[in-house]
Write a protein that holds these residues in place. Structure first.
Motif, mmCIF file in Angstrom:
data_model
loop_
_atom_site.group_PDB
_atom_site.id
_atom_site.type_symbol
_atom_site.label_atom_id
_atom_site.label_comp_id
_atom_site.label_asym_id
_atom_site.label_seq_id
_atom_site.Cartn_x
_atom_site.Cartn_y
_atom_site.Cartn_z
ATOM 1 N N MET A 169 0.850 -1.184 0.000
ATOM 2 C CA MET A 169 0.000 0.000 0.000
ATOM 3 C C MET A 169 0.889 1.238 0.000
ATOM 4 N N LEU A 181 -6.091 3.497 22.077
ATOM 5 C CA LEU A 181 -6.674 3.652 20.739
ATOM 6 C C LEU A 181 -6.070 4.851 20.016
ATOM 7 N N LEU A 204 -0.282 4.023 7.040
ATOM 8 C CA LEU A 204 -1.043 4.356 5.837
ATOM 9 C C LEU A 204 -0.260 5.303 4.945
ATOM 10 N N MET A 260 -3.812 -4.661 11.684
ATOM 11 C CA MET A 260 -3.547 -3.763 10.555
ATOM 12 C C MET A 260 -2.415 -4.315 9.683
ATOM 13 N N ILE A 288 -3.223 -7.687 7.832
ATOM 14 C CA ILE A 288 -4.095 -7.541 6.660
ATOM 15 C C ILE A 288 -3.347 -6.874 5.512
ATOM 16 N N VAL A 295 -12.358 7.799 18.155
ATOM 17 C CA VAL A 295 -11.115 7.087 17.861
ATOM 18 C C VAL A 295 -11.403 5.719 17.256
ATOM 19 N N VAL A 296 -12.399 5.024 17.815
ATOM 20 C CA VAL A 296 -12.746 3.708 17.269
ATOM 21 C C VAL A 296 -13.158 3.854 15.804
ATOM 22 N N VAL A 333 -10.042 4.394 13.670
ATOM 23 C CA VAL A 333 -9.221 3.197 13.493
ATOM 24 C C VAL A 333 -9.930 2.199 12.584
ATOM 25 N N GLY A 354 -9.661 3.114 9.067
ATOM 26 C CA GLY A 354 -8.335 2.744 8.577
ATOM 27 C C GLY A 354 -8.256 1.273 8.240
ATOM 28 N N LEU A 355 -8.793 0.434 9.131
ATOM 29 C CA LEU A 355 -8.775 -1.010 8.884
ATOM 30 C C LEU A 355 -9.591 -1.364 7.644
ATOM 31 N N LEU A 385 -10.072 0.490 5.112
ATOM 32 C CA LEU A 385 -9.300 0.865 3.929
ATOM 33 C C LEU A 385 -8.257 -0.192 3.614
ATOM 34 N N ALA A 386 -7.627 -0.734 4.671
ATOM 35 C CA ALA A 386 -6.612 -1.759 4.442
ATOM 36 C C ALA A 386 -7.224 -2.995 3.795
ATOM 37 N N CYS A 387 -8.403 -3.394 4.268
ATOM 38 C CA CYS A 387 -9.062 -4.568 3.678
ATOM 39 C C CYS A 387 -9.556 -4.259 2.276
#
Lengths: 140, 803
Positions: free
Chosen positions: A1, A42, A53, A133, A136, B684-685, B688, B691-692, B694-696
């Motif tokens: 990425m 978090l 990212l 993260m 994946i 925040v959740v 995050v 973001g996850l 987007l990664a998938c």
């Protein structure tokens, strides 16, 4: 990425530190004000996710050579350990203690074992989020 | 006394350090370090023998979860002392033996870690007074046994044996747990001692009999009693030291320990008497009968162990009759059965341990343990031969070995059954000594097979993998010590009788302890030729004849009941369970996420919506609601719009962003309603997870419009709409019905109780810390799960494993 975005990268360099500081601040303020281990963790992990990212994984891993699986494991150990620790001192499992102490620089300070517990929570959160993260995004 | 609690944890603590010592000091065999632990524990325990013999008991309680009645209570009395000494004593010898038995190429760190885990768990079983704690350690012994049987996991048979033992013993363990819970329901205490104290009130209860039977199922599965014995022969795939330790000397005796420990609770009950003694005597018979047909020495020893465990079990069953009779001349007679049981328990550990080690030596030296290929090893392996003779003759019940003494006492106890006047036993009483005698004849025959077919007869070097020679001296130490004990106990049995068995008798018969002498003097010669001695003589004569004629009557194993195979039944059940569960799973696991969601929501509708409907929980009361401000209207509108739009967008990224709108809007709601903690967390959740996402998203294919039939669409739409309706209705009903007092008062003085001003965090970290702890653990497991699913894909071609 891999995203080549100079503006984003430059901004990130600055912002990440703000986020990290904010995360630590949230962690410590959690005792009496909004915040705490879970939120602090978090926020810290969101900073890391941003890094991953914006830069590619190899660069970040070179800069932060930490195995986040171990971070998560150590966190869980902390959480369970404070529980067992209470048993060793004759209290029942997971009892938390606190007291006020005179410290050289800080003056009268409240110290609590719950900090260790919350630190464990934060580490577990950071470790788990980053592990997921990375797993994946590395799976090509 | 703190040391007993420590004794349980020392092996566990040591197990943590073993891998690093193994890596740090590679030149010294790790076994030498491990050996220190059981030896220390043995000495620690042995120092208390005289105090225990004087009638003292040690008890120590650490509160664990007091609100659930769970205390970490350790209790050292005569009975747990015997087992503690066996566990640590045989453990020391087994570790000493393994140092020479296992080659340095094996993964020794794993082996010793498992062994120490087992040792700690087993000590936990025998020293725990709290049934829940006992149960935890009980299952831990099953797990460590599983790991040890599967130590050579590349063999298919090892994995099969490990799975079989785990399935059978853990099933029994769960039955036992149910029994414990029933006892708790009746007495309100998990403490075994308190249960014993309240035994008088128990007998009439409705749950008493089920509890008794369930506890017995646990004991029988663990101690390999018929028909649960089938796991033990397959467990012989474990390395021989493990078989010697777990599967003959200690773990399989845990079931016997439970029977002995619960005799004061259940003992007076006829069902207990019948179940324990009948199952025991039949197991004795069946085990010895099957041992004779085995050609593999270890399988032979496995069946012999089953049979000997049955012997001890039947004696405990008989002994329980004493509690029914109360104090009388008869009860003195029956306590002698228990005494014999304890004595034979100790003796069995000595001679069977020696025999297993002997077989290990033969196996390692010549590469086979098949009696058909062995023979004539006497002159080549004289020391091993001596050990085999001592062990086997003791097992056969011959003097001058300790097995003779306990076998005589066994016969005598069985003979007293003829005089039993209660339990309406009638003529059945005469059958017990007969079966016992027949079983002893077979015991004699297989004991002779071990000695004569291995060490005498014709030596066949060409049928052996390696040239036979005597084992290294180090390997002979452990079995020699055991063999020496076998002889010593014969000559000085009363040392054991007075110092170990008498205090144990006192813990099995707490009600009789003060009233009579429970430990008789053990005598080899009673001054006259009595019935037990004649029975032994008969065993020897008939045994020799049968052994001589073995080849003529071996064919009986081909006929009738021997064909009924419990193993086939087990395998059939296992494959049936596998087949039907995979059928069921394939039926609904379609691999389509939408199907899964519809299951979940349909269940939710049925369970929650259904209960709302039937209980008539709808009642809307909006009179107390706060007025709705304009900004809240706007936010709701934004969320609704985002939801509806999500149905019509064409690309995944838009859908993810719209989903994000929902999340952030909820965070805004938290801000409106002044819940900063929740707002922060939600923001925040949301960040995050986006973001996850987007990664998938990077790996997902183009988003195509999925075509499905019209009825399916309507059905799915119906589920979706009704799920939304139910949630709304619940939200409104909750606000309308105040069924419980608010508990928030409890948390208001958080600063005094937990020292923090942030109530949310004091709840998370202090009041409900147990929840948080488990959540953290679950989170971690989920993370590791994702990691393993993604990273550790099976690499089949690299595996060195039989399929």
């Amino acid at each position: 990425m891999k995203i080549n975005d100079v503006i984003l990268q430059t901004v990130t360099k600055l912002v990440v530190f703000i986020i990290l500081t904010f995360g630590v601040e949230l962690f410590f303020s959690g005792h009496n004000d909004p915040g705490g281990g879970f939120i602090g963790g978090l926020v810290l992990s969101s900073a890391l996710v941003l890094l991953f990212l914006v830069h590619d994984i190899e660069t970040v891993e070179k800069g932060i050579p930490v195995d986040f699986k171990k971070v998560a494991a150590v966190g869980v150990l902390f959480v369970v350990g404070t529980g067992v620790g209470a048993v060793l001192f004759g209290a029942s499992f997971l009892s938390q203690a606190f007291g006020h102490f005179e410290l050289p620089v800080f003056g009268s300070t409240e110290l609590a074992t719950v900090v260790l517990f919350e630190a464990g929570v934060a580490m577990a959160v950071v470790g788990t989020v980053v592990t997921i993260m990375l797993s994946i995004s590395e799976d090509v | 006394m703190l040391t007993i609690t420590m004794a349980i944890f020392i092996p566990f603590l040591a197990a943590i350090f073993i891998p690093s010592i193994y890596k740090g000091i590679p030149r010294v065999n790790i076994g030498w370090f491990v050996l220190i632990i059981p030896v220390t524990l043995f000495i620690m325990l042995a120092r208390n023998i005289s105090a225990i013999a004087a009638g003292e008991t040690y008890i120590q309680t650490i509160p664990w979860i007091p609100s659930a009645g769970i205390y970490f209570t350790t209790y050292l009395d005569g009975l747990s002392m015997i087992f503690g000494l066996l566990i640590t004593g045989v453990g020391s010898l087994v570790i000493l033996y393994s140092i020479y038995y296992l080659s340095a190429r094996e993964s020794l760190a794993h082996f010793y870690v498992y062994l120490l885990l087992f040792m700690g768990a087993m000590l936990g079983v025998v020293f725990s007074d709290n049934m829940m704690v006992l149960y935890v350690f009980w299952e831990l012994t099953s797990i460590s046994s599983f790991l040890l049987i599967a130590f050579w996991y590349h063999r298919k048979q090892s994995r099969y044996g490990a799975q079989k033992s785990l399935l059978i013993t853990v099933t029994g363990g769960i039955a036992m747990l149910a029994g414990f819970l029933m006892l708790y329901a009746m007495t309100g205490s998990f403490s075994i001692r308190e249960n014993i104290a309240s035994v008088g009130e128990l007998t009439g209860e409705a749950l008493f009999l089920p509890a008794l039977l369930l506890v017995l199922v646990g004991a029988f599965t663990k101690s390999a009693q018929f028909p649960f014995h089938i796991w033990l022969p397959d467990a012989m795939e474990a390395p021989t030291p493990v078989s010697a330790y777990l599967h003959s000397a200690t773990m399989v005796k845990a079931g016997i320990y439970i029977v002995a420990r619960f005799t004061p609770v259940f003992g007076g009950e006829p069902v207990w008497f019948y179940a324990v003694s009948a199952v025991g005597i039949f197991t004795l018979f069946w085990g010895s009968l099957n041992a004779v047909r085995q050609t593999d020495l270890k399988a032979l020893l496995a069946y012999s162990t089953i049979s000997q465990l049955g012997l001890v079990m039947s004696l405990f069953g008989l002994g329980s009759a004493a509690l029914h009779a109360g104090y009388s001349a008869n009860s003195v007679l029956y306590t002698q059965a228990t005494f014999a049981a304890l004595f034979h328990l100790v003796n069995h550990s000595t001679f069977k341990g020696a025999l297993f080690m002997m077989v290990g030596i033969v196996d390692l030296n010549v590469g086979t343990r098949d009696v058909r290929r062995l023979g004539g090893l006497m002159s080549l392996m004289p020391f091993t031969f001596t050990i085999a003779v001592i062990g086997s003759f003791s097992m056969a019940g011959l003097p001058p070995f300790n097995g003779f003494l306990s076998k005589e006492m066994f016969f005598e106890a069985m003979l007293t059954l003829r005089h039993l006047e209660f339990f309406s036993i009638g003529t059945w009483g005469t059958w017990f000594p007969v079966i016992a005698w027949i079983a002893s004849v077979f015991t004699f025959v297989y004991s002779m097979i071990i000695v004569f077919q291995t060490f005498l007869g014709e030596h066949q070097p060409d049928r052996l993998d390696r040239k036979a020679h005597e084992a290294p001296p180090g390997m002979l130490i452990a079995p020699s010590i055991l063999a020496l004990l076998v002889v010593t106990i014969f000559f000085f049995p009363n040392i054991i009788g007075q110092y170990l068995l008498r205090p144990a008798m006192a813990s099995i018969y707490p009600s009789l302890a003060g009233e009579m002498e429970l430990a008789p003097r053990i005598l080899a010669w009673h001054g006259k030729v009595d019935t037990p001695l004649l029975m032994t003589g008969g065993v020897v004569i008939l045994g020799i004849i049968l052994y001589r004629l073995l080849q003529y009557w071996r064919n009986i194993y081909e006929i009738g009941p021997f064909r009924w195979n419990l193993d086939a039944l087990y395998n059939g059940m296992l494959s049936f369970a596998e087949r039907s569960s995979s059928l069921l799973t394939n039926f609904y696991m379609t691999g389509d996420l939408r199907n899964y969601l519809s299951y979940i929501f349909a269940f939710f509708l049925l369970a929650v919506g259904g209960s709302l409907w039937f209980t008539g929980g709808f009642s809307f009361d909006m009179s107390n609601d706060a007025p709705i401000a304009l900004n809240e209207y706007i936010l709701v509108f934004v969320m609704a719009a985002a939801c509806v739009l999500m149905l019509f967008v064409r690309s995944r990224i838009t859908a993810i962003l719209l989903n994000g709108v929902l999340g952030y809007s909820i965070a805004l709601f938290f801000v409106f309603f002044r819940a900063p903690d929740l707002a922060l967390t939600q923001i925040v959740v949301e960040t995050v997870t986006t973001g996850l996402f987007l990664a998938c998203f990077y790996f997902l294919p183009e988003w195509k419009r999925e075509k499905s039939a019209q009825p399916t669409k309507i059905f799915n739409g119906l589920i979706a709409v009704s799920a939304g309706v139910v949630v709304t209705v619940i939200a409104l009903s909750v606000q309308g019905n105040k069924m419980f007092e608010s508990i928030s008062v409890y948390f208001e003085n958080a600063y005094d109780l937990a020292g923090g001003k942030n109530i949310v965090n004091t709840i998370l970290g202090d009041f409900r810390a147990f929840d948080t702890m488990l959540e953290v653990v679950v989170l971690f497991i989920a993370g590791i799960g994702v990691y393993t699913l993604v990273k550790l894909k099976a690499k089949k071609e690299e595996r060195d494993v039989e399929d």
